[in-house]
Motif scaffolding. Structure first.
Motif, PDB file in Angstrom:
ATOM      1  N   GLN A 221       0.812  -1.207   0.000  1.00 59.19           N
ATOM      2  CA  GLN A 221       0.000   0.000   0.000  1.00 59.19           C
ATOM      3  C   GLN A 221       0.850   1.263   0.000  1.00 59.19           C
ATOM      4  N   TYR A 222       2.030   1.217   0.632  1.00 57.85           N
ATOM      5  CA  TYR A 222       2.840   2.432   0.670  1.00 57.85           C
ATOM      6  C   TYR A 222       3.402   2.786  -0.702  1.00 57.85           C
ATOM      7  N   ILE A 223       3.370   1.851  -1.648  1.00 56.92           N
ATOM      8  CA  ILE A 223       3.757   2.140  -3.027  1.00 56.92           C
ATOM      9  C   ILE A 223       2.536   2.447  -3.886  1.00 56.92           C
ATOM     10  N   ALA A 224       1.464   1.682  -3.714  1.00 58.55           N
ATOM     11  CA  ALA A 224       0.265   1.858  -4.539  1.00 58.55           C
ATOM     12  C   ALA A 224      -0.556   3.085  -4.137  1.00 58.55           C
ATOM     13  N   ARG A 225      -0.326   3.599  -2.951  1.00 62.49           N
ATOM     14  CA  ARG A 225      -1.107   4.731  -2.423  1.00 62.49           C
ATOM     15  C   ARG A 225      -1.062   5.919  -3.389  1.00 62.49           C
ATOM     16  N   HIS A 226      -2.177   6.600  -3.535  1.00 57.78           N
ATOM     17  CA  HIS A 226      -2.280   7.784  -4.398  1.00 57.78           C
ATOM     18  C   HIS A 226      -1.837   7.491  -5.828  1.00 57.78           C
ATOM     19  N   GLY A 227      -2.119   6.314  -6.337  1.00 54.48           N
ATOM     20  CA  GLY A 227      -1.745   5.998  -7.706  1.00 54.48           C
ATOM     21  C   GLY A 227      -2.709   6.602  -8.708  1.00 54.48           C
ATOM     22  N   GLY A 228      -2.286   6.628  -9.967  1.00 56.45           N
ATOM     23  CA  GLY A 228      -3.155   7.045 -11.051  1.00 56.45           C
ATOM     24  C   GLY A 228      -3.625   8.482 -10.948  1.00 56.45           C
ATOM     25  N   ALA A 229      -4.936   8.710 -11.170  1.00 55.47           N
ATOM     26  CA  ALA A 229      -5.493  10.060 -11.219  1.00 55.47           C
ATOM     27  C   ALA A 229      -5.293  10.815  -9.906  1.00 55.47           C
ATOM     28  N   ALA A 230      -5.347  10.115  -8.776  1.00 54.53           N
ATOM     29  CA  ALA A 230      -5.140  10.780  -7.486  1.00 54.53           C
ATOM     30  C   ALA A 230      -3.732  11.352  -7.392  1.00 54.53           C
ATOM     31  N   MET A 231      -2.763  10.633  -7.936  1.00 50.77           N
ATOM     32  CA  MET A 231      -1.380  11.108  -7.914  1.00 50.77           C
ATOM     33  C   MET A 231      -1.195  12.292  -8.858  1.00 50.77           C
ATOM     34  N   VAL A 232      -1.877  12.259  -9.994  1.00 54.00           N
ATOM     35  CA  VAL A 232      -1.808  13.379 -10.938  1.00 54.00           C
ATOM     36  C   VAL A 232      -2.315  14.653 -10.274  1.00 54.00           C
ATOM     37  N   THR A 233      -3.465  14.569  -9.611  1.00 51.72           N
ATOM     38  CA  THR A 233      -4.030  15.735  -8.926  1.00 51.72           C
ATOM     39  C   THR A 233      -3.106  16.234  -7.831  1.00 51.72           C
ATOM     40  N   ARG A 234      -2.538  15.300  -7.082  1.00 53.39           N
ATOM     41  CA  ARG A 234      -1.637  15.650  -5.979  1.00 53.39           C
ATOM     42  C   ARG A 234      -0.403  16.371  -6.508  1.00 53.39           C
ATOM     43  N   LEU A 235       0.168  15.863  -7.597  1.00 50.76           N
ATOM     44  CA  LEU A 235       1.359  16.493  -8.168  1.00 50.76           C
ATOM     45  C   LEU A 235       1.049  17.901  -8.664  1.00 50.76           C
ATOM     46  N   GLU A 236      -0.072  18.059  -9.369  1.00 50.20           N
ATOM     47  CA  GLU A 236      -0.401  19.380  -9.908  1.00 50.20           C
ATOM     48  C   GLU A 236      -0.599  20.389  -8.785  1.00 50.20           C
ATOM     49  N   ARG A 237      -1.282  20.010  -7.738  1.00 49.31           N
ATOM     50  CA  ARG A 237      -1.467  20.910  -6.596  1.00 49.31           C
ATOM     51  C   ARG A 237      -0.118  21.307  -5.996  1.00 49.31           C
ATOM     52  N   TYR A 238       0.761  20.335  -5.867  1.00 47.84           N
ATOM     53  CA  TYR A 238       2.050  20.611  -5.242  1.00 47.84           C
ATOM     54  C   TYR A 238       2.913  21.519  -6.117  1.00 47.84           C
ATOM     55  N   LEU A 239       2.968  21.246  -7.420  1.00 50.55           N
ATOM     56  CA  LEU A 239       3.817  22.045  -8.296  1.00 50.55           C
ATOM     57  C   LEU A 239       3.341  23.491  -8.378  1.00 50.55           C
ATOM     58  N   ARG A 240       2.028  23.691  -8.394  1.00 51.71           N
ATOM     59  CA  ARG A 240       1.505  25.060  -8.373  1.00 51.71           C
ATOM     60  C   ARG A 240       1.980  25.795  -7.122  1.00 51.71           C
ATOM     61  N   TRP A 241       2.029  25.081  -6.012  1.00 55.87           N
ATOM     62  CA  TRP A 241       2.393  25.704  -4.739  1.00 55.87           C
ATOM     63  C   TRP A 241       3.898  25.944  -4.633  1.00 55.87           C
TER      64      TRP A 241
END
Length: 272
Positions: A221-241
């Motif tokens: 789970q610590y690898i699969a967590r936030h996979g796929g679309a959830a990870m895309v959203t997380r990355l975009e939020r972080y990079l904007r910040w």
């Protein structure tokens, strides 16, 4: 300190999706390529929307499979070497992968990152024609490596610039992809901006397959967590910040701007 004096080095290790093999799973080569490709396309969409440039450490194996994709990436981003194959290494692969990537992209290949950040001798990397190496995480990861005595900041060994993956000051908490996946985003933001302001650079890396369909492959789970679309959203939020606090540059651009000190070379044994 002005934002322009802080550098964010964003990178993606473009490789075959072979991590399930480490956990006893079987994934055929075509699926390995397709999972990584889907994630890579999602990552490129984020970077295009935010007008952010990055460095893509790519295996020659992946580049040969998708030459048109790599050529398109090279139009906006830096392509660097991640070896020939992700699951095997020979010293000759340093020069061979560099040549293949140059032939595919038409871009000079000046950087290297070893698969799984395993040790490889600086002298061999320099001899293969690279200007920089980003293969070291200066922290302790149980079962992987213990680099607590290695420099946190970029340094030169002869003409080769070493750019360690970022860890926090003091306790050397790693800011790599697993931390991004598993920490609350507010906590990761706090640690990364602390490191950026302190060190004036932030070296972050991810894998395109993290942004693809990675459920159902027997991953922890610590690898699969936030996979796929959830990870895309997380990355975009972080990079904007994080972009408010520094400027995004490629590793090659960082090489041109840094005046890193020299240190005595250390000669790790090449992995087999």
């Amino acid at each position: 300190m002005p934002r322009r004096d802080r550098f964010i080095l964003l990178s993606f290790d473009v490789e075959e999706f072979d991590i399930p093999l480490e956990y006893g799973q079987t994934v055929d080569p075509e699926t390995q390529f397709q999972v990584s490709l889907q994630g890579l396309q999602a990552v490129l969409g984020v970077l295009d929307r935010l007008n952010v440039r990055a460095t893509f450490f790519t295996t020659a194996n992946f580049a040969l499979r998708f030459p048109e994709v790599m050529q398109a990436i090279a139009q906006r981003h830096e392509v660097a070497s991640h070896g020939f194959y992700h699951s095997s290494f020979e010293v000759q692969d340093l020069a061979k992968s560099r040549q293949v990537l140059a032939d595919v992209t038409g871009q000079a290949i000046v950087g290297y990152r070893m698969a799984r950040l395993q040790p490889v001798a600086d002298r061999e990397i320099a001899a293969a024609g690279y200007r920089y190496n980003s293969s070291m995480n200066p922290t302790w990861i149980p079962g992987r490596y213990n680099n607590l005595k290695q420099p946190r900041q970029p340094y030169r060994v002869d003409r080769l610039l070493n750019i360690p993956v970022s860890v926090t000051p003091g306790i050397r908490f790693p800011l790599f992809w697993l931390s991004f996946k598993n920490l609350p985003l507010w906590c990761y933001k706090l640690l990364s901006v602390w490191t950026l302001v302190s060190d004036r650079q932030l070296n972050l890396y991810f894998h395109p397959w993290e942004f693809g369909p990675i459920q159902g492959y027997g991953l922890p789970q610590y690898i699969a967590r936030h996979g796929g679309a959830a990870m895309v959203t997380r990355l975009e939020r972080y990079l904007r910040w994080i972009g408010r606090y520094g400027q995004f540059v490629t590793f090659a651009e960082f090489c041109d701007r840094t005046t890193a000190p020299h240190q005595q070379p250390q000669l790790p044994v090449n992995p087999t």
